[in-house]
Enzyme design. Structure first.
Site, PDB file in Angstrom:
ATOM      1  N   GLY A 232      87.297  14.530  -1.964  1.00 55.89           N
ATOM      2  CA  GLY A 232      87.412  15.274  -0.715  1.00 55.89           C
ATOM      3  C   GLY A 232      86.386  16.389  -0.673  1.00 55.89           C
ATOM      4  O   GLY A 232      85.322  16.287  -1.287  1.00 55.89           O
ATOM      5  N   ASN A 234      84.576  20.186  -1.031  1.00 54.70           N
ATOM      6  CA  ASN A 234      84.343  21.081  -2.160  1.00 54.70           C
ATOM      7  C   ASN A 234      85.357  22.208  -2.229  1.00 54.70           C
ATOM      8  O   ASN A 234      85.801  22.574  -3.315  1.00 54.70           O
ATOM      9  CB  ASN A 234      82.930  21.656  -2.088  1.00 54.70           C
ATOM     10  CG  ASN A 234      81.938  20.674  -2.619  1.00 54.70           C
ATOM     11  OD1 ASN A 234      81.752  19.614  -2.030  1.00 54.70           O
ATOM     12  ND2 ASN A 234      81.330  20.964  -3.748  1.00 54.70           N
ATOM     13  N   GLU A 254      85.691  14.431  -6.999  1.00 54.11           N
ATOM     14  CA  GLU A 254      84.497  13.876  -6.349  1.00 54.11           C
ATOM     15  C   GLU A 254      84.399  14.530  -4.988  1.00 54.11           C
ATOM     16  O   GLU A 254      85.322  14.425  -4.184  1.00 54.11           O
ATOM     17  CB  GLU A 254      84.617  12.347  -6.214  1.00 54.11           C
ATOM     18  CG  GLU A 254      84.500  11.609  -7.529  1.00 54.11           C
ATOM     19  CD  GLU A 254      83.179  11.825  -8.247  1.00 54.11           C
ATOM     20  OE1 GLU A 254      82.190  12.242  -7.612  1.00 54.11           O
ATOM     21  OE2 GLU A 254      83.144  11.612  -9.474  1.00 54.11           O
ATOM     22  N   CYS A 288      80.364  10.132   1.851  1.00 55.17           N
ATOM     23  CA  CYS A 288      79.873  11.226   0.999  1.00 55.17           C
ATOM     24  C   CYS A 288      78.463  10.933   0.517  1.00 55.17           C
ATOM     25  O   CYS A 288      77.730  11.846   0.153  1.00 55.17           O
ATOM     26  CB  CYS A 288      80.810  11.433  -0.172  1.00 55.17           C
ATOM     27  SG  CYS A 288      81.095   9.925  -1.060  1.00 55.17           S
ATOM     28  N   GLU A 389      77.122  20.308   4.073  1.00 54.14           N
ATOM     29  CA  GLU A 389      77.470  18.932   4.407  1.00 54.14           C
ATOM     30  C   GLU A 389      78.023  18.895   5.831  1.00 54.14           C
ATOM     31  O   GLU A 389      78.946  19.629   6.169  1.00 54.14           O
ATOM     32  CB  GLU A 389      78.529  18.418   3.436  1.00 54.14           C
ATOM     33  CG  GLU A 389      78.869  16.971   3.676  1.00 54.14           C
ATOM     34  CD  GLU A 389      79.904  16.450   2.698  1.00 54.14           C
ATOM     35  OE1 GLU A 389      80.935  17.107   2.519  1.00 54.14           O
ATOM     36  OE2 GLU A 389      79.671  15.381   2.123  1.00 54.14           O
TER      37      GLU A 389
END
Ligand code: NAP
Ligand code: MG
Length: 487
Positions: A232, A234, A254, A288, A389
């Protein structure tokens, strides 16, 4: 014809039973293409979670005693049942989070393949014979399970990610409590029904839906959860890691990416454009491993840009169930707002919008969370759209003179998940492989996508440095006993 039973209200699956949560409240999962309710899932409490962890803990004692081959047979069965229900699961996925039906089918088929890969792991070696200093002794290492594994998963791969966590956890003798993303919890419930139909003993795999801050955080804190595997964002990942490590639990995170793709002067530009389209914009940029920074050498900059914009113009945005659709909506209203925020930020900070930036104009799409594919140029590393992101269909073009400069720009980020270069020059390829800071390194291939049999994970802030998938999963989901037997 559907063979899965649940239709509108989805229950928790605890200790082999489907049951309502103790809050008696549900959360709606919304179709991002039209805002319709796809289903309601339980808004579970800590008490529900405790029940699931207790069931998993009790079941683990017998589960670990089965042979790997016996456990593998159940995973093979789950694979067959998921395959049989592939169309229903995939359609639910498209309705729930918006990716196109072919992508949803591809992902569900990937889930089937992952189950079969780990089913096979049950018949492979779980240790090594190691010479002992004493000639009359036998020394060997033996991989053993951890106990109860808590899996917390995102909405962007609602089948593949839960399976690439649950399948290795199970085959190596752990039991599982899965907490899927609320945005994708209906798909997860249908997937768990396939495990139920396969006949796993009660308590071996459990599903608990609800708010991340309640059941997700609860899994990270629970003293009987031996390990937490998370995919998911950060911010959430960091918190889970701190909580798990404070109580000495194993954890695996991750997280995000800001993946660069370098286009060298000698690149095959048609191939490169195709890779940027597929790796940057498929799944509406919500992978991702999606390419988000396109770093282009000046010699081919204009040519590449023109070809890319021409292709982006042809992209058909729409409901993922429509076979004409190339790109669906953002997965949720929140995601839509985030993407629009970043597009605005790009404009404010001086990047030039080449195409996109708006919602599509078709009236029938007004109700959905649609954003047109968007390309910016003149983006610099200090701009927000080059740093954070976005998780949306937004590409940032950056012009460089040399490959050394390209690699420097590529590495100028806190993330390190995936990276790619397009060139025919072996020297540049080798430099790239050596110098790029990324867990997935691609040459003449898109940044997105993973191979289920190969290790997957990121460098720097993209992960907690362990690897998932393939044989690498054994590292996380087991611990080692070193045995010495004196004859
Ligand atoms: P997210 O908000 O971090 O949510 C992920 C999961 O954590 C969901 O199940 C969520 O539950 C739960 N959660 C939320 N708050 C929590 C808390 N305080 N404690 C424990 N759990 C909590 O991420 P997302 O928006 O679903 O997914 C997008 C992100 O995932 C992107 O950053 C993307 O890069 C990353 N991603 C990484 C990979 C990889 O392998 N590196 C793969 C796919 C996606 P709720 O849904 O109920 O909020
Ligand atoms: Mg939804």
């Amino acid at each position: 014809m559907a063979t899965l039973s649940q239709t509108k209200t989805f229950l928790n699956y605890i200790n082999g039973h489907w049951q309502v949560g103790s809050s008696n409240e549900t959360l709606a999962s919304i179709n991002p293409a039209n805002r319709e309710v796809v289903g309601y899932v339980q808004s579970s409490t800590r008490e529900d979670l405790n029940e699931a962890v207790l069931a998993a803990n009790q079941a683990q004692k017998a589960w670990k005693k089965l042979s790997g081959i016996e456990r593998g047979n159940l995973l093979y069965k789950a694979a067959d049942i998921l395959e049989k229900n592939l169309d229903e699961v995939a359609e639910t996925m498209t309705k729930e989070m918006g990716k196109t039906l072919p992508e949803a089918k591809g992902e569900t088929a990937r889930g089937v393949a992952i189950l079969r890969f780990y089913a096979g792991e049950g018949a492979r070696k779980m240790g090594d014979i190691i010479p002992a200093s004493d000639s009359e002794a036998l020394q060997f290492s033996k991989r053993v399970p951890l106990g109860v594994v808590g899996a917390i998963t995102p909405w962007n791969f609602p089948v593949a990610i839960p399976i690439w966590k649950a399948a290795p956890a199970l085959i190596y003798g752990n039991t599982v409590v899965l907490k899927p993303a609320t945005e994708a919890a209906v798909t997860a419930a249908k997937m768990i029904e396939c495990f139920e139909q396969a006949g796993f003993p009660k308590g071996v795999i459990n599903l608990i839906t609800g708010k991340g801050s309640v059941v997700g955080q609860g899994l990270a804190e629970h003293p009987d959860v031996a390990a937490v595997t998370f995919t998911g964002s950060n911010s959430v990942g960091k918190q889970i890691g701190q909580t798990a490590s404070a109580r000495g639990a194993k954890y695996q995170l991750e997280m995000g990416g800001k993946n660069p793709i370098i286009i060298a002067n000698d690149a095959d530009l048609d191939q490169a454009v195709a890779a940027v389209l597929s790796g940057g914009l498929k799944s509406t940029g919500q992978k991702c491993t999606c390419s988000s920074r396109v770093i282009i050498q000046s010699g081919v900059y204009n040519q590449f840009k023109d070809k890319l914009v021409a292709e982006v113009k042809r992209i058909k945005v729409g409901n993922g169930l429509d076979p004409e659709t190339w790109m669906g909506p953002c997965a949720s209203e929140e995601q839509y707002k985030t993407v629009r925020y970043y597009i605005q930020k790009g404009i404010e900070e001086g990047a030039q919008l080449l195409i996109g930036g708006e919602a599509p104009e078709f009236p029938e799409l007004e109700q959905g969370f649609y954003v047109n594919p968007t390309v910016f140029e003149n983006v610099t590393s200090s701009m927000t759209i080059a740093k954070e992101e976005i998780f949306g269909p937004v590409l940032a073009l950056m012009k460089v003179e040399t490959i050394e400069e390209a690699i420097e720009v590529a590495n100028d980020t806190e993330f390190g998940l995936s990276a790619s270069i397009f060139t025919k020059d072996i020297g540049k390829i080798l430099t790239f492989i050596d110098d790029i800071e990324a867990g997935l390194v691609r040459v003449n291939y898109e940044t997105a996508g993973v191979e289920l049999q190969a290790p997957f994970g990121g460098m720097k802030a993209s992960s907690s440095h362990s690897r998932e998938q393939g044989e690498a999963a054994k590292e996380f989901f087991t611990t080692t006993k070193t045995v010495f037997i004196k004859g």
